[in-house]
Every structure is written in C-alpha cells, then in structure tokens.
Design an enzyme around this catalytic site. Structure first.
Site, PDB file in Angstrom:
ATOM      1  N   ASP A 119       0.792  -1.365   0.139  1.00  0.00           N
ATOM      2  CA  ASP A 119      -0.084   0.242  -0.422  1.00  0.00           C
ATOM      3  C   ASP A 119       0.751   1.237   0.070  1.00  0.00           C
ATOM      4  OD1 ASP A 119       0.599  -1.309   2.737  1.00  0.00           O
ATOM      5  OD2 ASP A 119      -0.683   0.083   3.746  1.00  0.00           O
ATOM      6  N   GLU A 165      11.723   0.795   7.819  1.00  0.00           N
ATOM      7  CA  GLU A 165      10.722   0.368   7.332  1.00  0.00           C
ATOM      8  C   GLU A 165      11.369  -0.133   5.328  1.00  0.00           C
ATOM      9  OE1 GLU A 165       6.681   0.833   6.543  1.00  0.00           O
ATOM     10  OE2 GLU A 165       7.616   2.472   6.418  1.00  0.00           O
TER      11      GLU A 165
END
EC number: 3.2.1.28
Length: 549
Positions: free
Chosen positions: A326, A509
C-alpha cells in the site's frame, strides 16, 4: 525450506470541482451487472459483536469531525485512542457542546480519550553496538505484553506477547510478523515465536481468519496469507509441530475461498475470481467500502479526485492495504495517480503463490496424518492453481510472472512480487532461470532489488527496496540453484542496511536503493518508520547465514 534445493518442479462539504469525468471501462461490469457479479458479502463468521465496532462506526460524526479537522498529524492517532468512558456518553456530550462558540475539539478529545502510548522515545540506540547486537537488543523494545482489553478500544487483545513493527505501528501485523519471526529464533527468542504462533492460531479460531492487524478497524480484511509459511518455520525451529495447525490452515483457506462454489466464469465474490476457463484464482478484498479509519482523510481526498463512485475507490484502497503493497503502481490504471486504483480488478501473482503454498501445506500435513482423501483433494487444488497461474499470469515472451487484469483480460505490470512463486516452489526450473535473468536486468541494483521498475511516488515502487522482497528473492533463487544471484542480493542488502546503520544507528521500514549511498525510502501516506520489525528479522537471519557485513 531454508536453503533447500527444489528438486521437482456531509457530502456537499466534500465535493470539489475536478476536470476528470468517469468513463466506464468497456471491460468493466456495468453497475447492474456488478451487483450480480459481486454480491454483498455476509458478515464474517465468528466476528465478535458490539466490542468489535470500529471507531468510525462507534463515534460517527465525532469521528469524521476529528479526522477532517486534522487535529492530529497522523490519521491513525484518533482511531488508536481509547475512550475514558462509555462511547455513547461521549457522543451525547459532543452533540450537546459542539455548536458552542468556545468549543475546542482538540481539548474535547483529550478530555474524553486516552491518547496512544508512544514507545519509540524510550529507546536510544548505543552507537557502539554492532548491527547484530542492535537487533538483539531491540526485540524487548518491540514486544507488547498481553493485556486486558480496554473497554471500547480499537486494540484487539491477544492471549500472548507479540512483536510490533515499531513507530506508529503499535499493533501486530499479519504478514510483517512472518518476516520478523525469521530473526527471532536467531536471537534465541523461541519463546516469542511460540507466543506469536499461539496468537495467530487464536485469531483464526476467533475471527475465522487472521486480520490485517489486531485492531477492530482491520477485521474486515486480511493480509498476504503466510500462516502456512509460519507453520513451516515453527517446525524448522523446533517451536511447534505442523500437525497441530492443520485445522487452522483449513479455516484460513475457507476464508480465502468463500463463495467459490457458486461462481460462474467471469464472476467474482470477495477474494475469488472464476476465470473464463472455469479455473479459480484470487484477488485482494476488503468487506467494507468506506474510508479506512486509520487513513480516513487521505481516502476521502483520493476518492474526490477519482471521478468514480467513492465506495468503489474506498474498496480498492482497502484491498490495496490488504495486499501489503500500500501502495504501488501494481494497483493503478494510471501509474502516477493513486485515484486510479483498481486493486480488486487485478489477480496478483504473489497472493496466488501464497495460496498455492497454503494448499500444498494442507496436503502435506494431511499426508502426515494419514488422511489420503484430504491430501489428494488439496494436491489437486494446488496443481490446478499452478496451471491457472501459468495460463494467465506467466508472460512467456518475456520470461516473467505478472499480475493479471481480469476485467480487461490482459497482463499487468512486472514487479518483485514475481519472485514469490520461486519462494514457495511453484515455478519450474525453466521459469526460475528466465525470471532470474529478468530480475538481474530490470530490478537488481547495487543495494538490492527494487519493488518495481516504475517511479510513481508510491512507497512500493522504485526507488525503494523492502526487506521481505529481498528475503524471498534470496531464498527463492537459491532454492532453484541460482546461488550466485541469491548471494548477490543478500550481500547487497546487508551492505545497504549496514551502511545506513553506521550513519544513523537504526533500521528502517524501507530503503532508497536506486543508486548512490543508501538512504531513507520515501513515498506513502505516513512518515518513514524506524524500528523496524521485518527489517530486523530478515537482516538477523541473513547475518546468521552470511555473517555481519
């Protein structure tokens, strides 16, 4: 499976003027046909009643007021707040005072809600620590203990301890956790592996599936189905035997295949699409078609610019979140515009590879238990899926797997998701060899492999590299005998993470790996997060295999 060789193959307020008009795609089902082809899903079996209400459901216009007023920089903050009293009393109070001239919305929220705890500020990395030491010392920081459910909180209590990714993510996430688990055993944390195994099994038992994460607003969707891979990992690391999870694997499979039996060709229901030839493949889906609680304002803004019915856009945004990617050009009709998202119209290569693994795992464990009938049934299902993937998602001209646009009946983009069939043993040796050439030529950089070839500003696109994609590529190519490519990706990724760690003393991340010194990856709906669970897990596992960089 590690290092094994594969031997065999108010609506007025929300309106703005836009210069876009919605033109019906000739390959799309028209609205009246859509209703027949995609009937409304039933409530998920096993879903708890009132206490599983999402914050948007519970606080109604108060929720919309808070999110649209942007009193918090992050849309996820308010959904993660816990009420200090009965939510109905809060809503009644809000309706009484909201029109007062001196009404302060921020103060009202702070008076009536507990704000989410912030954990990251409690930990300061020791710059003298090696990369391995840093990761080992982070596990306690990222661990959350089981707690009594705070009444009316969005957090779903779990029976055992669990690992969170870090930063804004203070809950456990389904597919993140698998890659985090890879490093836990290497750090001697089999205790946490056992806890997480129990938690995921518990969620399947109680919700009928593993939600996106343990929040009420995540219950309407799942994430990439990696529980079968978790079970395999538990057995390899001596945590749990695979046989005890057979019923859980079957329950997860039933969730993903719900409604398949009643479909005719070119119809879809929830996660399942019946192809023109009658075969079954899967897509990502969310049972809700409203803005996501945790990204409410962002979703409303995206839908306003789409020119499509908002509920269609919301569904596709939610399905994109279910994909784990996403967002990415994989789901966009116009690669530079999120409002063009059509997630539910794509059949993803990675999802179907993960489901092949699930079918194979059920067959294998059934064989261990002497259940020949179930073994045969699920072996047939796995083989049928592989045949359908080869028919619809394999691009023989270019030697790559691609997603498939089932509405337009054409292949879609190439991405690093193409390596998942190798990771789960679904590809032939010829397919693996040809895919290796494509990855070398199109995705490989000195810092690892890119998510896609396309630079769109979305976080799951070029120039970003992500730990789970590196791990699956490394292991996938090595399992098919391409040790050189697997090792090259491994050393490149370890170098990327270590160079960034030496400068900033943290793991993050995602990383910008498209040339030059590795730096923070950009894109996405929220600031870059550090911590970071799955990066830690993959890197810790790689250190055990290759040593510290």
């Amino acid at each position: 499976m590690l290092n094994q060789k594969i031997q065999n193959p108010n609506p007025d307020e929300l309106m703005i003027e836009i210069d876009l008009c919605y033109e019906l795609d000739p390959y799309e089902l028209k609205l009246d046909e859509m209703i027949e082809a995609e009937p409304e899903p039933e409530m998920i079996e096993g879903l708890p009643a009132s206490d599983a209400l999402t914050p948007a459901d519970r606080y109604l216009e108060l929720f919309e007021h808070v999110q649209s007023a942007k009193i918090f920089p992050d849309s996820k903050t308010f959904p993660d707040c816990a009420p200090k009293m009965d939510p109905l009393d809060i809503l009644i109070r809000y309706r009484k005072v909201r029109r007062h001239r001196d009404f302060d919305l921020r103060q009202f929220v702070e008076n009536h809600f507990w704000l989410p705890e912030v954990y990251s500020s409690e930990y300061v990395s020791n710059p003298e620590n090696s990369l391995k030491e840093h990761i080992d010392q982070l596990w306690p920081v990222l661990t959350r203990e089981p707690q009594d459910h705070i009444p009316w909180s969005s957090l779903l209590a779990l029976p055992q301890s669990y690992i969170v990714p870090g930063g804004r993510f203070s809950e456990t996430y389904y597919w993140d956790s698998y890659f985090t688990m890879l490093g836990l055993a290497e750090s001697g944390r089999e205790d946490l592996l056992k806890c997480m195994a129990d938690n995921f099994a518990w969620m399947i038992e109680n919700y009928g599936h593993i939600p996106n994460g343990n929040r009420t607003y995540y219950l309407s969707r799942s994430q990439p189905p990696v529980f079968a891979l978790m079970v395999e990992l538990f057995e390899e690391d001596g945590v749990r035997g695979a046989r005890r999870y057979l019923d859980h694997l079957k329950m997860e499979y039933a969730f993903w295949m719900d409604g398949a039996e009643s479909l005719i060709p070119n119809q879809a229901y929830r996660h399942v699409v019946r192809m023109p030839d009658g075969s079954l493949l899967n897509r990502y889906w969310d049972d809700r078609d409203t803005p996501r609680d945790e990204s409410w304002l962002e979703d409303v803004e995206t839908a306003k610019h789409s020119g499509r019915p908002p509920n269609e856009v919301y569904r596709d945004l939610r399905a994109g979140a279910a994909s784990g990617w996403d967002y990415s050009s994989r789901w966009l009709r116009d690669a530079g515009r999120l409002a063009s998202i059509r997630t539910t119209q794509f059949i993803p290569i990675d999802l179907n590879a993960f489901l092949f693994k699930l079918e194979s795992a059920i067959a294998n464990i059934s064989a261990l238990k002497g259940d020949k009938e179930t073994e045969t049934l699920f072996r047939q299902k796995a083989n049928a899926r592989r045949d359908a993937v080869n028919r619809y998602l394999w691009d023989d001209e270019n030697g790559i797997y691609r997603d498939y646009d089932w509405r337009r009946e054409q292949l879609a983009l190439f991405s690093a998701a193409a390596i998942v069939p190798l990771y789960v043993g679904m590809a032939s040796h010829e397919q693996a060899d040809r895919l290796g050439d494509a990855v070398r030529n199109r995705l490989l950089t000195p810092g690892g492999i890119l998510a896609t070839e396309y630079e769109t500003g979305e976080q799951w696109d070029k120039p970003n590299g992500w730990a789970p994609l590196q791990w699956m590529a490394i292991q996938g190519f090595k399992m098919y005998g391409d040790d050189h490519l697997g090792d090259e990706i491994a050393h490149s990724w370890l170098q990327t993470v270590n160079l960034f760690y030496q400068q900033h003393h943290k793991l993050i991340e995602k990383y910008h790996i498209a040339g030059g010194t590795p730096r923070e990856g950009g894109g996405g709906e929220y600031p870059l997060q550090d911590g970071f669970g799955w990066t830690n897990g993959v890197v810790r596992r790689l250190i055990s295999l290759y040593g510290e960089p």
